[in-house]
Design a protein around this motif. Structure first.
Motif, mmCIF file in Angstrom:
data_model
loop_
_atom_site.group_PDB
_atom_site.id
_atom_site.type_symbol
_atom_site.label_atom_id
_atom_site.label_comp_id
_atom_site.label_asym_id
_atom_site.label_seq_id
_atom_site.Cartn_x
_atom_site.Cartn_y
_atom_site.Cartn_z
ATOM 1 N N TRP A 52 -15.620 -9.980 -96.132
ATOM 2 C CA TRP A 52 -14.487 -10.267 -95.245
ATOM 3 C C TRP A 52 -14.389 -9.263 -94.110
ATOM 4 O O TRP A 52 -13.822 -9.553 -93.061
ATOM 5 C CB TRP A 52 -13.187 -10.341 -96.057
ATOM 6 N N CYS A 53 -14.973 -8.083 -94.296
ATOM 7 C CA CYS A 53 -15.079 -7.146 -93.165
ATOM 8 C C CYS A 53 -15.976 -7.745 -92.090
ATOM 9 O O CYS A 53 -15.695 -7.647 -90.888
ATOM 10 C CB CYS A 53 -15.647 -5.806 -93.628
ATOM 11 N N PRO A 105 -11.102 -6.001 -95.402
ATOM 12 C CA PRO A 105 -10.760 -4.884 -94.519
ATOM 13 C C PRO A 105 -9.279 -4.527 -94.613
ATOM 14 O O PRO A 105 -8.427 -5.399 -94.752
ATOM 15 C CB PRO A 105 -11.107 -5.413 -93.125
ATOM 16 N N LEU A 106 -8.998 -3.234 -94.519
ATOM 17 C CA LEU A 106 -7.627 -2.736 -94.517
ATOM 18 C C LEU A 106 -7.219 -2.487 -93.070
ATOM 19 O O LEU A 106 -7.946 -1.831 -92.325
ATOM 20 C CB LEU A 106 -7.545 -1.440 -95.323
ATOM 21 N N THR A 107 -6.077 -3.037 -92.691
ATOM 22 C CA THR A 107 -5.599 -2.956 -91.308
ATOM 23 C C THR A 107 -4.287 -2.181 -91.268
ATOM 24 O O THR A 107 -3.313 -2.577 -91.919
ATOM 25 C CB THR A 107 -5.386 -4.368 -90.730
ATOM 26 N N ILE A 108 -4.260 -1.095 -90.533
ATOM 27 C CA ILE A 108 -3.084 -0.230 -90.440
ATOM 28 C C ILE A 108 -2.784 0.022 -88.962
ATOM 29 O O ILE A 108 -3.705 0.253 -88.171
ATOM 30 C CB ILE A 108 -3.326 1.129 -91.130
ATOM 31 N N ILE A 109 -1.510 -0.011 -88.592
ATOM 32 C CA ILE A 109 -1.097 0.434 -87.256
ATOM 33 C C ILE A 109 -0.114 1.578 -87.460
ATOM 34 O O ILE A 109 0.815 1.486 -88.279
ATOM 35 C CB ILE A 109 -0.468 -0.705 -86.434
ATOM 36 N N MET A 110 -0.327 2.678 -86.728
ATOM 37 C CA MET A 110 0.453 3.880 -86.989
ATOM 38 C C MET A 110 0.687 4.679 -85.712
ATOM 39 O O MET A 110 0.119 4.377 -84.653
ATOM 40 C CB MET A 110 -0.258 4.746 -88.028
ATOM 41 N N THR A 111 1.509 5.694 -85.836
ATOM 42 C CA THR A 111 1.815 6.570 -84.705
ATOM 43 C C THR A 111 0.655 7.544 -84.482
ATOM 44 O O THR A 111 -0.204 7.701 -85.352
ATOM 45 C CB THR A 111 3.094 7.386 -84.988
#
Length: 678
Positions: A52-53, A105-111
Motif C-alpha cells: 500500500w506504500c 503507509p503512515l500519514t502525519i501532519i504536524m507543526t
C-alpha cells in the motif's frame, strides 16, 4: 527530477528519490526550513516492501498536482520505519490514539516542532466511497494553517499531553508474576483458536510464531496436550497454504483469508526467522518429518535469497507493479516448463487450475491433500527447481537489501536452534558468519551497536531491540558451542542494554538510549506484535544470565523486569507471548549443569542440548583454557575443579546440587531418553 532522498541509503527512501515531491529525510534541516517558512510538516512513514506504500506513491507522490500542493504548502519528510522504528513508534501511537487503527503507509501532519495534529494511513489521491482523498486533506489543512493555526497548534499540544500522560500511566504499572498469568493466556488462546484452520481469530491471519513457541513451552511444562494440538493444527495448515511459498520456500507476511490460502505476498526476514525457530522446535518435540522439512525449506530460502554477509530485510509483494505476479501460475505455464504429463500431475497436486484462486491465476498450495502426501518427494523437488528457475526469468522481485541488526539477531537465534535440532551444521555456520558480520560492520569506536548497514555504511544508533535480541543470539551461540567468546559478548551487550535503556524508576526499558535523539515522547514498547518487543526479549536475556551465572546483579535485574512485564501482561496476556515464555523459566523447575573438562568439549553434551532443547537447563563448560575468563561471569564455578582425565558433570536443580558424574552416566542419560537419570 530528483530530491534530497537520492543521497540516502534506505531502499525505501531511494524509491521516492525521483518523486516530484520535494522530500527531505528526517533531520534538523527539514524542521528548520518548516520553522523559517512557517509551514506545517507532512510526514510519510513506510517501508520498501509495503504494497500500500507503493499504491499511495504511484497515485499521489508521483503525481505533479499532489506534488505541487505539498511543495507549496508543506515541508515533506519521508521516513523508513525499519531504519527509524523509534519515530515510527511515536507517531503510530498518535495515529492509533486519534483513529483507533494504524498501519503503513503512515500519514502525519504536524507543526515544525514535531507536534502532530492530523494522522491516518493510506489515502487515495481523490475522495472516494466516503474516504477522504489526499488532495482534499492537503487543501483543507493548508487553509486551516493560514486561518486557524492557533487551533491546530492547541490540538497538537493536547495530543502530545495525552500521549505522554498515557505513557507515564502505563509505565507505572507493575505486578507480581505467578503461574496464573500463563494459565489465563492459555485460556484466551483456546478461546481465540480457529479449530479448523489453525491460527487465532479471523482473517487476516498472521503467523505470529511467538504465540506458537509459548504454547509449545506451555504444553511441556504443564503437560497440556491441547496446547500442542493447537500448534500442530496451525503449523500444518500454514505449511499447506499459499502463505507458504511451495516453489521457492519461505513464508509471506500474512494471509488475507482464514485458511492461509491467499497471502499478502511480501516476505520478511523476521517472519521467516521466527517461523524457522518454530517449525524446528515443533520437530524437536514431535519428530514429525513435516516440521523438519518445512524448517529446512525456510532455512534454504533465507540462505539463498536473503543472505549476503548479513541477511537482507525482505522481498516485495509486487513485481512489474502487480501484487503477487511473481508467485502465481496458470496450468499452461506449468506444462510449458515441466511437460504435459508432469505438468498435469504438478497442477493436480498443487491445485493449479484454469479457474485459479487469485485473480484468475493460481497460488500453489496443498490444502485438502491427504496427510500422507505432504512428504517432499524427490521428483517434486526437481519440478519445484524447474519452476523456480522459470519464475526467476519470468519476472523479478524487489529486494530490500538493508541489513538490520535486530532482525539479523533473530536469524542467528533461529539458525542456531534449527541447526542443533535438525543436525544441520550449515545453519550454525551461517549464524556464526552473521555474528561476525555484525561485529565487523555494525559496531562503532565506542563499542556501541548500529541499527542498519547498507552499501558500505553503518548508520543510526542501535535501539533496545538491537541490544536485547543480539544478547539473546549470543547466548544461543554459547549454548550451542560453549565458546567463551559468545558468553563474554552477551554479558557486554546485556550490560549496555541496562545502562542505555533501563528505566530504574518505573521499570522496563525505553526503546531509545538516554543519550539519543529527543523526540516528542520516549516510547517504551512492551506488546509482542509481529516481532517480540525489546522488553520481552530483555526479560529472557536477564533470566538466562541469572540462571547461567548465579550472579545477584542479573537476578535482581531479571526480577525487576519480570515485575514490570507482569504488570503489562495482566491486561491482555495473549499480547505478550514472548514475555510469557521467559517467565516460564522462573516459574518451573530449571536445572544448571556445569561440565568441567580439561580441553575438548564432550560430544555427548552437545548432543543432549540439541536433543532436549535449551529452555529448562543452563549449561556452562569450564576448561583449562577458559577458566580465568569464565570466573569473571560465573564466579561460583571456582568450586568445580577441572579433572585430569574424563569430564566431570555437576548438576543442580531447585537449589540442590548433586555429586559429580562422568561421561558414561551422561551417555546413558541421553541414549536412555531419560533426562531424569542424573
Amino acid at each position: 527530477m530528483s530530491n534530497r532522498l537520492k543521497n540516502e541509503k534506505s531502499p525505501y527512501l531511494l524509491q521516492h528519490g525521483d518523486n516530484p515531491v520535494d522530500w527531505y529525510p528526517w533531520g534538523d534541516e527539514a524542521f528548520k526550513k518548516a520553522a523559517d517558512e512557517n509551514k506545517p510538516v507532512f510526514l510519510s512513514i513506510g517501508y520498501s516492501t509495503c504494497h500500500w506504500c507503493h499504491v499511495m506513491a504511484h497515485e499521489s507522490f508521483e503525481d505533479e498536482k499532489v506534488a505541487e500542493l505539498l511543495n507549496k504548502n508543506f515541508i515533506s519528510i519521508k521516513v523508513d520505519r525499519e531504519e527509524r522504528p523509534d519515530i515510527d513508534a511515536v507517531y503510530m501511537s498518535v495515529c492509533q490514539a486519534l483513529t483507533g487503527a494504524g498501519g503503513w503507509p503512515l500519514t502525519i501532519i504536524m507543526t515544525p516542532e514535531q507536534k502532530p495534529f492530523f494522522a491516518g494511513t493510506y489515502f487515495p489521491k481523490g475522495s472516494r466511497y466516503g474516504q477522504p482523498g489526499l488532495t482534499d486533506i492537503l487543501i483543507q489543512v493548508a487553509a486551516l494553517w493560514q486561518t486557524r493555526r492557533k487551533e491546530l497548534e492547541d490540538n497538537a499540544e493536547m495530543i502530545i499531553d495525552a500521549i505522554v500522560r498515557n505513557g507515564r500511566e502505563e509505565s507505572g504499572i507493575s505486578g507480581t508474576p505467578d503461574k496464573s498469568i500463563l494459565a489465563k493466556a492459555y485460556t484466551m488462546f483456546q478461546e481465540q483458536f480457529d479449530r479448523k484452520w489453525g491460527g487465532f481469530g479471523t482473517a487476516p491471519k498472521f503467523p505470529t510464531p511467538h504465540h506458537l513457541l509459548f504454547l509449545m513451552r506451555y504444553a511441556e511444562v504443564e503437560k497440556a496436550p491441547e496446547a500442542l494440538k493447537m500448534v500442530e493444527i496451525t503449523l500444518e495448515a500454514m505449511a499447506r497454504g499459499g502463505i507458504h511459498d511451495h516453489i521457492g520456500g519461505g513464508f509471506s507476511r500474512y494471509s488475507t483469508d482464514k485458511q492461509w490460502l491467499v497471502p499478502h505476498f511480501e516476505k520478511m526476514l523476521y517472519d521467516n526467522a521466527l517461523l524457522l525457530w518454530t517449525y524446528a522446535e515443533a520437530y524437536r518435540i514431535t519428530r514429525k518429518e513435516l516440521y523438519g522439512a518445512v524448517a529446512r525449506d525456510i532455512a534454504d530460502y533465507m540462505l539463498r535469497e536473503l543472505a549476503d554477509g548479513g541477511f537482507y530485510c525482505g522481498q516485495d509483494a509486487d513485481s512489474d507493479g502487480v501484487e503477487g505476479k511473481y508467485y502465481v501460475f496458470t496450468p499452461e505455464e506449468v506444462k510449458a516448463v515441466l511437460g504435459d504429463e508432469d505438468g498435469e500431475e504438478f497442477c493436480y497436486y498443487y491445485h493449479i487450475t484454469d479457474r485459479g484462486n487469485f485473480e484468475g491465476k493460481s497460488i500453489p498450495n496443498t490444502i485438502g491433500n491427504p496427510a500422507e502426501d505432504i512428504s517432499d518427494l524427490e521428483r517434486h523437488k526437481i519440478w519445484k527447481k524447474q519452476l523456480y528457475d522459470y519464475r526467476l526469468e519470468r519476472t523479478r522481485l524487489h529486494k530490500d537489501d538493508k541489513i538490520l541488526l535486530s532482525w539479523n539477531a533473530w536469524a542467528i537465534i533461529a539458525l542456531v536452534r534449527a541447526g542443533d535440532i535438525l543436525g544441520e551444521p550449515s545453519c550454525l555456520e551461517a549464524a556464526v558468519r552473521t555474528k561476525n558480520f555484525i561485529e565487523e560492520k555494525m559496531i562503532d569506536g565506542n563499542q556501541r551497536l548500529y541499527l542498519r548497514f547498507r552499501d558500505g555504511e553503518a548508520a543510526n544508533a542501535g535501539q533496545l531491540d538491537d541490544y536485547a535480541v543480539y544478547a539473546l543470539a549470543l547466548l544461543e551461540l554459547y549454548q550451542a558451542t560453549f565458546e567463551i567468546e559468545y558468553l563474554s559478548l552477551a554479558v557486554l551487550r546485556a550490560k549496555q542494554m541496562r545502562e542505555l535503556f533501563e528505566d530504574r524508576e518505573k521499570g522496563g526499558y525505553y526503546m531509545t538510549a538516554f543519550d539519543g535523539e529527543t523526540l516528542i515522547s520516549r516510547p517504551k514498547e512492551t506488546y509482542d506484535g509481529a516481532i517480540p518487543s525489546g522488553n520481552s526479549v530483555a526479560v529472557m536475556v536477564l533470566q538466562k544470565l541469572a540462571l547461567l551465572t548465579a550472579e545477584r546483579t542479573w537476578q535482581e535485574a531479571a526480577e525487576r523486569q519480570m515485575r514490570f512485564c507482569a504488570g503489562e501482561i495482566q491486561r491482555y496476556p495473549v499480547g505478550y507471548s514472548f514475555a510469557l515464555m521467559a517467565l516460564t523459566m522462573a516459574f518451573y523447575p530449571h536445572r544448571e549443569l556445569v561440565c568441567a573438562v580439561k580441553e575438548r568439549i564432550p560430544e555427548e553434551l552437545k548432543q543432549y542440548v540439541s536433543q532436549y532443547g535449551a529452555d529448562d537447563i543452563s549449561v556452562l563448560v569450564k576448561t583449562e583454557k577458559n577458566e580465568e575468563e569464565l570466573l569473571k561471569y560465573a564466579p561460583f564455578t571456582a568450586e568445580y575443579p577441572v579433572p585430569e582425565t574424563e569430564p566431570a558433570y555437576y548438576l543442580c536443580e531447585n537449589g540442590t546440587c548433586k555429586m559429580p558424574v562422568t561421561s558414561e552416566v551422561v551417555k546413558t542419560w541421553i541414549l536412555g531418553n531419560n533426562p531424569d537419570i542424573l
